[in-house]
Write a protein that holds these residues in place. Structure first.
Motif, mmCIF file in Angstrom:
data_model
loop_
_atom_site.group_PDB
_atom_site.id
_atom_site.type_symbol
_atom_site.label_atom_id
_atom_site.label_comp_id
_atom_site.label_asym_id
_atom_site.label_seq_id
_atom_site.Cartn_x
_atom_site.Cartn_y
_atom_site.Cartn_z
ATOM 1 N N ILE A 178 50.042 17.475 54.297
ATOM 2 C CA ILE A 178 51.186 17.010 55.090
ATOM 3 C C ILE A 178 51.585 18.076 56.104
ATOM 4 O O ILE A 178 51.783 19.245 55.745
ATOM 5 N N GLU A 179 51.710 17.690 57.355
ATOM 6 C CA GLU A 179 52.108 18.643 58.401
ATOM 7 C C GLU A 179 53.225 18.019 59.232
ATOM 8 O O GLU A 179 53.105 16.896 59.703
ATOM 9 N N LYS A 180 54.311 18.797 59.406
ATOM 10 C CA LYS A 180 55.441 18.213 60.127
ATOM 11 C C LYS A 180 55.369 18.494 61.622
ATOM 12 O O LYS A 180 56.077 17.878 62.409
ATOM 13 N N GLY B 82 49.336 31.872 51.480
ATOM 14 C CA GLY B 82 49.629 32.188 52.876
ATOM 15 C C GLY B 82 50.940 32.932 53.065
ATOM 16 O O GLY B 82 51.501 33.511 52.126
ATOM 17 N N ASP B 83 51.443 32.888 54.295
ATOM 18 C CA ASP B 83 52.634 33.653 54.666
ATOM 19 C C ASP B 83 53.848 33.322 53.798
ATOM 20 O O ASP B 83 54.738 34.153 53.640
ATOM 21 N N VAL B 84 53.898 32.123 53.245
ATOM 22 C CA VAL B 84 55.080 31.741 52.464
ATOM 23 C C VAL B 84 55.214 32.591 51.201
ATOM 24 O O VAL B 84 56.301 32.784 50.687
ATOM 25 N N PHE C 66 48.375 37.420 57.149
ATOM 26 C CA PHE C 66 47.256 37.287 58.080
ATOM 27 C C PHE C 66 46.574 35.953 57.812
ATOM 28 O O PHE C 66 46.631 35.427 56.698
ATOM 29 N N THR C 67 45.859 35.515 58.849
ATOM 30 C CA THR C 67 45.126 34.264 58.686
ATOM 31 C C THR C 67 44.036 34.402 57.629
ATOM 32 O O THR C 67 43.850 33.518 56.792
ATOM 33 N N HIS C 68 43.320 35.552 57.669
ATOM 34 C CA HIS C 68 42.201 35.674 56.723
ATOM 35 C C HIS C 68 42.687 35.828 55.288
ATOM 36 O O HIS C 68 41.998 35.407 54.364
ATOM 37 N N SER D 147 46.716 27.924 58.379
ATOM 38 C CA SER D 147 45.466 28.497 57.861
ATOM 39 C C SER D 147 45.327 28.253 56.357
ATOM 40 O O SER D 147 44.257 27.865 55.876
ATOM 41 N N ALA D 148 46.404 28.487 55.603
ATOM 42 C CA ALA D 148 46.340 28.364 54.143
ATOM 43 C C ALA D 148 46.174 26.910 53.726
ATOM 44 O O ALA D 148 45.330 26.576 52.885
ATOM 45 N N GLY D 149 46.967 26.022 54.334
ATOM 46 C CA GLY D 149 46.949 24.611 53.952
ATOM 47 C C GLY D 149 45.622 23.950 54.281
ATOM 48 O O GLY D 149 45.086 23.171 53.482
ATOM 49 N N GLY E 117 48.971 25.120 62.423
ATOM 50 C CA GLY E 117 50.090 26.034 62.157
ATOM 51 C C GLY E 117 50.223 27.140 63.185
ATOM 52 O O GLY E 117 49.837 26.983 64.351
ATOM 53 N N ASP E 118 50.736 28.262 62.709
ATOM 54 C CA ASP E 118 51.038 29.400 63.585
ATOM 55 C C ASP E 118 49.807 29.962 64.251
ATOM 56 O O ASP E 118 49.811 30.267 65.429
ATOM 57 N N CYS E 119 48.761 30.175 63.482
ATOM 58 C CA CYS E 119 47.622 30.913 63.994
ATOM 59 C C CYS E 119 47.083 30.246 65.254
ATOM 60 O O CYS E 119 46.898 30.891 66.285
ATOM 61 N N SER F 182 47.817 34.637 71.283
ATOM 62 C CA SER F 182 48.033 36.067 71.541
ATOM 63 C C SER F 182 46.727 36.727 71.971
ATOM 64 O O SER F 182 46.700 37.525 72.904
ATOM 65 N N LYS F 183 45.630 36.346 71.322
ATOM 66 C CA LYS F 183 44.356 36.979 71.690
ATOM 67 C C LYS F 183 43.887 36.497 73.064
ATOM 68 O O LYS F 183 43.257 37.240 73.818
ATOM 69 N N ALA F 184 44.226 35.248 73.412
ATOM 70 C CA ALA F 184 43.862 34.743 74.739
ATOM 71 C C ALA F 184 44.650 35.499 75.811
ATOM 72 O O ALA F 184 44.101 35.895 76.847
HETATM 73 C C1 FAD Z 1 51.985 36.317 67.580
HETATM 74 C C2 FAD Z 1 51.194 36.328 66.319
HETATM 75 C C3 FAD Z 1 49.933 36.863 66.313
HETATM 76 C C4 FAD Z 1 49.178 36.865 65.155
HETATM 77 N N1 FAD Z 1 47.940 37.397 65.181
HETATM 78 C C5 FAD Z 1 47.178 37.401 64.064
HETATM 79 C C6 FAD Z 1 45.857 37.910 64.095
HETATM 80 O O1 FAD Z 1 45.389 38.368 65.116
HETATM 81 N N2 FAD Z 1 45.133 37.883 62.938
HETATM 82 C C7 FAD Z 1 45.639 37.365 61.796
HETATM 83 O O2 FAD Z 1 44.947 37.365 60.780
HETATM 84 N N3 FAD Z 1 46.896 36.875 61.733
HETATM 85 C C8 FAD Z 1 47.671 36.873 62.844
HETATM 86 N N4 FAD Z 1 48.932 36.337 62.800
HETATM 87 C C9 FAD Z 1 49.439 35.838 61.515
HETATM 88 C C10 FAD Z 1 48.911 34.424 61.221
HETATM 89 O O3 FAD Z 1 49.225 33.580 62.282
HETATM 90 C C11 FAD Z 1 49.537 33.916 59.931
HETATM 91 O O4 FAD Z 1 49.320 34.857 58.919
HETATM 92 C C12 FAD Z 1 48.933 32.593 59.496
HETATM 93 O O5 FAD Z 1 49.143 31.621 60.495
HETATM 94 C C13 FAD Z 1 49.557 32.137 58.196
HETATM 95 O O6 FAD Z 1 49.088 30.872 57.858
HETATM 96 P P1 FAD Z 1 49.912 29.920 56.873
HETATM 97 O O7 FAD Z 1 49.053 28.748 56.631
HETATM 98 O O8 FAD Z 1 50.419 30.693 55.735
HETATM 99 O O9 FAD Z 1 51.216 29.477 57.703
HETATM 100 P P2 FAD Z 1 51.365 28.713 59.060
HETATM 101 O O10 FAD Z 1 50.205 28.882 59.931
HETATM 102 O O11 FAD Z 1 52.685 29.101 59.585
HETATM 103 O O12 FAD Z 1 51.398 27.179 58.651
HETATM 104 C C14 FAD Z 1 52.469 26.610 57.980
HETATM 105 C C15 FAD Z 1 52.569 25.156 58.387
HETATM 106 O O13 FAD Z 1 53.444 24.486 57.501
HETATM 107 C C16 FAD Z 1 54.161 23.510 58.221
HETATM 108 N N5 FAD Z 1 55.342 23.141 57.428
HETATM 109 C C17 FAD Z 1 56.386 23.920 57.071
HETATM 110 N N6 FAD Z 1 57.257 23.230 56.329
HETATM 111 C C18 FAD Z 1 56.757 21.981 56.208
HETATM 112 C C19 FAD Z 1 57.203 20.813 55.557
HETATM 113 N N7 FAD Z 1 58.333 20.770 54.864
HETATM 114 N N8 FAD Z 1 56.453 19.681 55.663
HETATM 115 C C20 FAD Z 1 55.288 19.694 56.348
HETATM 116 N N9 FAD Z 1 54.821 20.787 56.977
HETATM 117 C C21 FAD Z 1 55.548 21.899 56.914
HETATM 118 C C22 FAD Z 1 54.452 24.221 59.524
HETATM 119 O O14 FAD Z 1 54.772 23.305 60.545
HETATM 120 C C23 FAD Z 1 53.159 24.981 59.760
HETATM 121 O O15 FAD Z 1 52.284 24.233 60.566
HETATM 122 C C24 FAD Z 1 49.708 36.305 63.964
HETATM 123 C C25 FAD Z 1 50.980 35.740 63.968
HETATM 124 C C26 FAD Z 1 51.714 35.733 65.121
HETATM 125 C C27 FAD Z 1 53.067 35.117 65.121
#
Ligand code: FAD
Length: 713
Positions: A268-270, A541-543, A549-551, A249-251, A275-277, A285-287
């Motif tokens: 860059i995505e590995k 983002g989560d890092v 959260f996604t938002h 979501s963040a990237g 990602g997670d969302c 999870s919502k599905a």
């Molecule tokens: C079961 C579950 C339910 C959830 N439900 C909700 C919800 O209902 N509402 C909500 O707002 N949030 C929810 N979340 C939280 C939400 O999914 C995260 O907050 C969100 O995905 C964070 O986004 P992000 O971009 O920070 O990280 P991520 O989505 O984790 O993306 C990080 C990406 O970085 C990549 N990456 C890591 N290291 C490297 C590298 N060295 N090189 C290249 N790529 C790399 C990973 O492969 C990944 O794709 C839920 C999470 C889970 C686990």
């Protein structure tokens, strides 16, 4: 003598000295008129006894400033008049700094422990700020005299800044101000009042002082940048303006914004785009929750006047639907879409090799800035024996095609609770294990209770206050050993889902080698501009958190992208004032701003307006008449401090309050807005109505009643 006695003694001493100052009206000697009238006499004494005069002056100055007595400004002028510019400046510079430091130490000794223990939570951000940039804050405060001198001394004593830092920063930071005042003192003969200091010349001096902090901030930034980047040679030219690592979501949003403002950006995505969302979080999870909810309605058929609705299902097909939902959403986050938007999408594991270079697939990319958006992964606590079982996490859960029969869900947070209810509705026998005294511990107690009761009514075993101690496998039996009130409890299971939190992905891609700072919570350390300790490496983002959260990831992404690309001109602090979220259990739990728990913890006064959904026509018609809207307002005002909603579609209907809080709209305005009848959103207006009822102007109504009585004759 213990610390309590020392404190009492110091308080008595200070009270005595301050009391004497006022009782004997010593203030009269610290006025401009008095000093001017005695200027000649002082001058003669100084000519005869130079050192004695300077020492006595310093002693009095230190006492006045250490006791925070009024008169330091006048004494500074007098110093200028008596000693001239340079001797006056050196004398006062040391006297004021020593006095300020004594006041600082007294405040710290007497008050800091008390203030920190009482308001520690509220002060956390200030403490962190002072720990990281305290010297800079103090420097700015010293340069621009917007706060009185004594207030800065006393307030700084309450923060974690080190006394030595306080001393030298004060000494240096007060140089310009001291010079201005001492210089004015040399003109004492012409100055009629304190406001007379503000001659045009001096006004210009002060204006110059005003730009000092900006200037010094720029200089400090430059020093920091040099310190962090000094050992790395920037390339002559850069391949990219921005390299974004991780397409969650963040990237995705970071790259989108960068491309929209015509920057050259690589994403860059590995693993999987989205990602997670998309792949293992919100979307699947919502599905899953949706299928589980349909099943729950089947079981409640009688409540809806239906004799029976035979619902047959196959777990594998439900999970296939989850897959399909992901596939349907996938194009939104796909490499094709982002390439079309102008982003260069690269598949591969990125490694940061310097603040200017990222390696991927053997390629070396050079870039002006990097944004780290590598997300988080499920945290698996080191429970002995856990590795003997193929434990489930939110990462691998979605591959299941066989329904777990006896499922333990470890964790009572959002993810754990959502999965607990979904699997129970899908027919698993679920035990939810939570170490804390209640599930959904961030929400108010009554919300945890309501959800737990609902879980139990649906046949879920909720074990709070249970700590997982060990996993044992005996003759093919899998057992989780928990401790509860000093007793060991064995829980047999077929599958265990670990959902106790998420750990930031900060290792294995060059951050450690570079020395990028990590917080105690294991997330990337970032400043309010989402900058790491490297001025051109940002994160979102989560890092980095603090919300996962996604938002919020998408919200931060805007700041990371804009600050990374345009920070040279202007940087924006992330606005965390109105952060909403929802937990998609049934009934849904949604929140924005403060709840009662936090308001109490932070010592913030509040009033509660509450509306029960059992009273809402639409909720009754839908058979969803459970839950409530609870609004916290500032006492005596309609200003919204926070809202918790428990009920069907709580995550949607809270949007009105999010908007209201973001734009300072109070309950009166919500009450004055037409809501469609009959909708669940009407509950928002009804809660505002509850507030209004509690704030009717009784006195006025009494007069109005009298008026009506009079009109009736
Ligand atoms: C079961 C579950 C339910 C959830 N439900 C909700 C919800 O209902 N509402 C909500 O707002 N949030 C929810 N979340 C939280 C939400 O999914 C995260 O907050 C969100 O995905 C964070 O986004 P992000 O971009 O920070 O990280 P991520 O989505 O984790 O993306 C990080 C990406 O970085 C990549 N990456 C890591 N290291 C490297 C590298 N060295 N090189 C290249 N790529 C790399 C990973 O492969 C990944 O794709 C839920 C999470 C889970 C686990």
């Amino acid at each position: 003598m213990n610390s309590k006695h020392s404190k009492l003694l110091i308080i008595a001493l200070i009270a005595g000295l301050v009391g004497a100052f006022f009782i004997f009206d010593l203030q009269q000697y610290l006025t401009l008129d008095y000093l001017k009238s005695r200027q000649d006499a002082f001058g003669r004494f100084y000519a005869e006894h130079r050192l004695l005069t300077i020492a006595s002056y310093m002693g009095i100055y230190i006492l006045v400033t250490a006791l925070s007595l009024p008169g330091a400004a006048v004494m500074t002028l007098a110093g200028g008049a008596l000693f001239g510019l340079w001797v006056g400046f050196v004398t006062i510079s040391f006297a004021s700094t020593i006095g300020a430091t004594l006041a600082f130490l007294v405040s710290r000794f007497l008050l800091r422990d008390y203030v920190q223990s009482k308001f520690g939570d509220k002060l956390r951000a200030i403490n962190d700020g002072v720990r990281n940039e305290g010297a800079f804050y103090l420097f700015s405060l010293r340069l621009v005299p917007i706060f009185p001198f004594f207030v800065i001394n006393l307030a700084m004593g309450l923060t974690p800044i080190r006394p030595l830092t306080f001393y030298w920063v004060s000494q240096v930071g007060m140089i310009p101000g001291t010079l201005v005042y001492v210089n004015a003192g040399t003109q004492l003969g012409q100055i009629e009042s304190l406001s007379g200091i503000l001659s045009p010349g001096l006004l210009i001096s002060f204006a110059l002082l005003g730009i000092f902090p900006l200037l010094s901030k720029k200089i400090l930034d430059l020093v920091k940048t040099r310190k962090a980047l000094g050992e790395f040679d920037p390339p002559e030219s850069f391949d990219y303006n921005l390299v974004v690592i991780g397409a969650g979501s963040a990237g995705l949003v970071t790259a989108y914004i960068a491309a929209a403002v015509k920057a050259k950006v690589a994403l860059i995505e590995k693993d999987k785009m989205g990602g997670d969302c998309l792949n293992t979080g919100c979307v699947p999870s919502k599905a899953l929750i949706r299928s589980a909810k349909i099943l729950s309605y089947g079981r409640r058929a009688k409540e809806y006047g239906l004799r029976q609705t035979a619902v047959d299902f196959d777990f594998a097909e439900v999970m296939e639907r989850v897959r399909k939902v992901i596939r349907t959403v996938e194009p939104h986050d796909s490499a094709e879409r982002y390439t079309g938007l102008g982003v260069e999408v690269i598949t591969g594991a990125a490694k940061i090799t310097s603040p200017y270079t990222v390696e991927v697939n053997g390629r070396r990319l050079t870039t002006r800035s990097i944004v780290v958006t590598t997300g988080a992964r499920p945290f698996v606590p080191p429970i002995p024996g856990i590795d003997q079982v193929n434990y489930l996490t939110s990462d691998n859960l979605w591959h299941l095609r066989r329904r777990p029969e006896r499922l333990i869900v470890l964790g009572g947070g959002s993810i754990g609770s959502e999965m607990t209810q979904a699997f129970a509705r899908l027919g698993s026998q679920v035990t939810q294990v939570e170490m804390a005294p209640r599930i959904l511990g961030r929400e108010d107690e009554e919300i945890s209770e309501l959800v737990q009761k609902r879980f139990e009514a649906e046949g879920i075993r909720v074990l709070t206050g249970h700590t997982a101690k060990e996993v044992r496998v005996e003759d093919g039996r899998k057992v989780l050993v928990c401790e509860h009130q000093g007793q060991k409890i064995d829980l047999e299971f077929d599958d265990i889902l670990v959902a106790v939190g998420r750990a930031a992905n900060v290792k294995g891609f060059g951050l450690e080698e570079l020395g990028v700072k990590i917080t105690r919570q294991g997330t990337l350390h970032s400043d309010p501009f989402l900058r790491t300790n490297f001025p051109n490496i940002y994160c979102a983002g989560d890092v980095t958190g603090p919300y996962q959260f996604t938002h919020t990831a998408a919200h931060q992404a805007w700041y990371a992208a804009v600050n990374a690309l345009f920070g040279t001109f202007r940087k924006f602090r992330v606005d965390y004032r109105v952060i909403p979220w929802a937990t998609f259990v049934d009934p849904e739990v949604a929140r924005v701003g403060l709840n009662e728990l936090e308001a109490r913890e932070q010592g913030i006064g509040y009033e509660v307006s509450r509306f029960e959904l059992a009273e809402l026509d639409r909720a009754i018609a839908e058979g969803e008449d459970h839950g409530f809207v609870k609004v916290l307002t500032k006492p005596g005002s309609d200003k919204i401090l926070g809202v918790s909603i428990v009920g069907s579609h709580a995550g949607d209907i809270i949007a009105e309050y999010i908007l209201a809080m973001k734009h300072g709209i109070g309950l009166n305005k919500i009450l004055g807005t037409i809501h469609i009848y009959p909708t669940l959103a009407e509950a928002n207006k009804a809660a505002a109505g509850e507030w209004k009822k509690a704030h009717v102007p009784e006195k006025l109504l009494q007069w109005v009643e009298k008026y009506h009585t009079w009109r009736r004759g």
